[in-house]
Motif scaffolding. Structure first.
Motif, PDB file in Angstrom:
ATOM      1  N   THR A 139      29.919   4.561  69.364  1.00 14.32           N
ATOM      2  CA  THR A 139      29.396   4.004  68.116  1.00 14.32           C
ATOM      3  C   THR A 139      29.910   4.749  66.890  1.00 14.32           C
ATOM      4  OG1 THR A 139      27.371   5.367  68.182  1.00 14.32           O
ATOM      5  CG2 THR A 139      27.293   3.202  69.252  1.00 14.32           C
ATOM      6  N   ALA A 140      30.479   5.934  67.060  1.00 11.90           N
ATOM      7  CA  ALA A 140      31.097   6.638  65.930  1.00 11.90           C
ATOM      8  C   ALA A 140      32.247   5.832  65.347  1.00 11.90           C
ATOM      9  CB  ALA A 140      31.589   8.015  66.374  1.00 11.90           C
ATOM     10  N   LEU A 141      32.879   5.001  66.162  1.00 11.24           N
ATOM     11  CA  LEU A 141      34.016   4.204  65.705  1.00 11.24           C
ATOM     12  C   LEU A 141      33.592   3.139  64.699  1.00 11.24           C
ATOM     13  CD1 LEU A 141      35.891   3.583  69.089  1.00 11.24           C
ATOM     14  CD2 LEU A 141      36.001   5.578  67.585  1.00 11.24           C
ATOM     15  N   LEU A 142      32.297   2.807  64.662  1.00 10.13           N
ATOM     16  CA  LEU A 142      31.813   1.778  63.742  1.00 10.13           C
ATOM     17  C   LEU A 142      32.019   2.168  62.281  1.00 10.13           C
ATOM     18  CD1 LEU A 142      28.473   0.864  65.562  1.00 10.13           C
ATOM     19  CD2 LEU A 142      30.502  -0.591  65.380  1.00 10.13           C
ATOM     20  N   SER A 154      38.555  -3.393  64.923  1.00 13.61           N
ATOM     21  CA  SER A 154      38.932  -4.802  64.913  1.00 13.61           C
ATOM     22  C   SER A 154      40.209  -5.030  65.723  1.00 13.61           C
ATOM     23  CB  SER A 154      39.152  -5.280  63.479  1.00 13.61           C
ATOM     24  OG  SER A 154      39.537  -6.639  63.453  1.00 13.61           O
ATOM     25  N   GLY A 155      40.090  -5.886  66.744  1.00 13.30           N
ATOM     26  CA  GLY A 155      41.230  -6.219  67.573  1.00 13.30           C
ATOM     27  C   GLY A 155      41.589  -5.180  68.621  1.00 13.30           C
ATOM     28  N   THR A 159      35.453   0.042  75.271  1.00  9.50           N
ATOM     29  CA  THR A 159      34.211  -0.147  76.002  1.00  9.50           C
ATOM     30  C   THR A 159      33.185   0.837  75.464  1.00  9.50           C
ATOM     31  OG1 THR A 159      33.251  -0.419  78.212  1.00  9.50           O
ATOM     32  CG2 THR A 159      34.713   1.475  77.879  1.00  9.50           C
ATOM     33  N   SER A 160      31.956   0.685  75.899  1.00  9.62           N
ATOM     34  CA  SER A 160      30.868   1.609  75.571  1.00  9.62           C
ATOM     35  C   SER A 160      29.721   1.316  76.537  1.00  9.62           C
ATOM     36  CB  SER A 160      30.387   1.419  74.124  1.00  9.62           C
ATOM     37  OG  SER A 160      29.572   0.254  74.012  1.00  9.62           O
ATOM     38  N   GLU A 182      27.079  -4.447  68.726  1.00 12.13           N
ATOM     39  CA  GLU A 182      27.593  -4.011  67.421  1.00 12.13           C
ATOM     40  C   GLU A 182      29.115  -3.895  67.429  1.00 12.13           C
ATOM     41  OE1 GLU A 182      25.722  -3.716  64.587  1.00 12.13           O
ATOM     42  OE2 GLU A 182      24.275  -4.651  65.936  1.00 12.13           O
ATOM     43  N   LEU A 183      29.681  -3.429  68.513  1.00  9.51           N
ATOM     44  CA  LEU A 183      31.133  -3.311  68.591  1.00  9.51           C
ATOM     45  C   LEU A 183      31.791  -4.685  68.650  1.00  9.51           C
ATOM     46  CD1 LEU A 183      31.138  -0.296  71.021  1.00  9.51           C
ATOM     47  CD2 LEU A 183      32.199  -0.278  68.753  1.00  9.51           C
ATOM     48  N   ARG A 184      31.183  -5.607  69.364  1.00  8.07           N
ATOM     49  CA  ARG A 184      31.729  -6.971  69.407  1.00  8.07           C
ATOM     50  C   ARG A 184      31.709  -7.600  68.008  1.00  8.07           C
ATOM     51  NH1 ARG A 184      32.532  -9.150  74.490  1.00  8.07           N
ATOM     52  NH2 ARG A 184      31.446  -8.168  76.260  1.00  8.07           N
ATOM     53  N   LYS A 185      30.672  -7.316  67.230  1.00 11.59           N
ATOM     54  CA  LYS A 185      30.567  -7.885  65.877  1.00 11.59           C
ATOM     55  C   LYS A 185      31.717  -7.456  64.980  1.00 11.59           C
ATOM     56  CE  LYS A 185      25.495  -8.157  65.776  1.00 11.59           C
ATOM     57  NZ  LYS A 185      24.266  -7.550  65.164  1.00 11.59           N
ATOM     58  N   THR A 186      32.286  -6.290  65.262  1.00 16.61           N
ATOM     59  CA  THR A 186      33.390  -5.791  64.435  1.00 16.61           C
ATOM     60  C   THR A 186      34.740  -6.357  64.847  1.00 16.61           C
ATOM     61  OG1 THR A 186      33.890  -3.838  65.801  1.00 16.61           O
ATOM     62  CG2 THR A 186      32.127  -3.627  64.157  1.00 16.61           C
TER      63      THR A 186
END
Length: 228
Positions: A139-142, A154-155, A159-160, A182-186
């Protein structure tokens, strides 16, 4: 000299229920062990520096293996890395070729919107380094952005910790959010493996693991990338 920066949470408690949390020890120790085995020095950083709390559940007999015990009983690991982690402002990104965000549910409270952590990771990425993360640590990547301002995720294949795993934990209604969602939303291309089985996704210099049992394989993928 190649160095890796391991990042862990400072959050000791869920903010909505009386439940202790923190770093999941296995995620730090097993990645650390791979670095040590390959003669790569490590430093530890946290959003606020100083003390890194441990999720009490990760210290149960069922969750501790010999690598965990070796680290937990090591004075340097315990008294320096965990008790006196670096603050972001004291870290020079140019000193590190690898940054690794370890998981534990605490991370979802102080990683996803942390621009200081993101800035350090972005600089390491722009210097040609490796961005690695595991479980909730992904989630730090968000908070990360590309040079053009678009989301780093994006793109990207990654995984997480998955929705299925959170449901099996019985924590879906207690966590701040579901990392997979949340990661899919990005715009991330989320790659889901079997629940609680090792799963590592490599997308160029981005290396992510699904759950605590993936930490060793994340470390091994980092070493493989460094040897290219």
């Amino acid at each position: 000299m190649t160095k890796a920066l391991i990042v862990a949470t400072n959050t000791p408690k869920f903010n909505n229920v009386d439940r202790a949390t923190g770093l999941w020890l296995h995620e730090a120790t097993h990645f650390n062990q791979v670095m040590t085995d390959n003669e790569i020095d490590v430093d530890y950083m946290s959003p606020e520096g100083g003390y890194i709390p441990l999720d009490p559940l990760c210290l149960s007999a069922d969750n501790m293996d010999q690598v965990d015990w070796d680290h937990y009983l090591n004075a340097t690991f315990r008294d320096t890395h965990l008790a006196n982690s670096l603050k972001p402002e004291s870290v020079n990104p140019a000193d590190y070729q690898v940054i690794y965000f370890a998981g534990g549910h605490g991370a979802m409270w102080d990683f996803p919107e942390n621009k200081e952590l993101a800035g350090i990771a972005e600089q390491i990425d722009q210097n040609g380094g490796i961005i690695a993360a595991n479980c909730v640590g992904v989630t730090a990547l968000l908070a990360m952005r590309k040079r053009d301002g678009n989301r780093f995720t994006s793109g990207r294949k990654l995984t997480s910790f998955t929705n299925d795993e959170e449901a099996l934990n019985g924590l879906t209604s207690e966590v701040k959010f579901l990392p997979e969602d949340e990661l899919r939303k990005t715009g991330a291309k989320f790659v889901k493996g079997d629940a609680f089985k090792p799963n590592v996704v490599v997308d160029d210099h981005l290396i992510t693991g699904q759950n605590p049992n993936s930490a060793t394989a994340v470390g091994e993928a980092v070493i493989k990338d460094l040897l290219k």
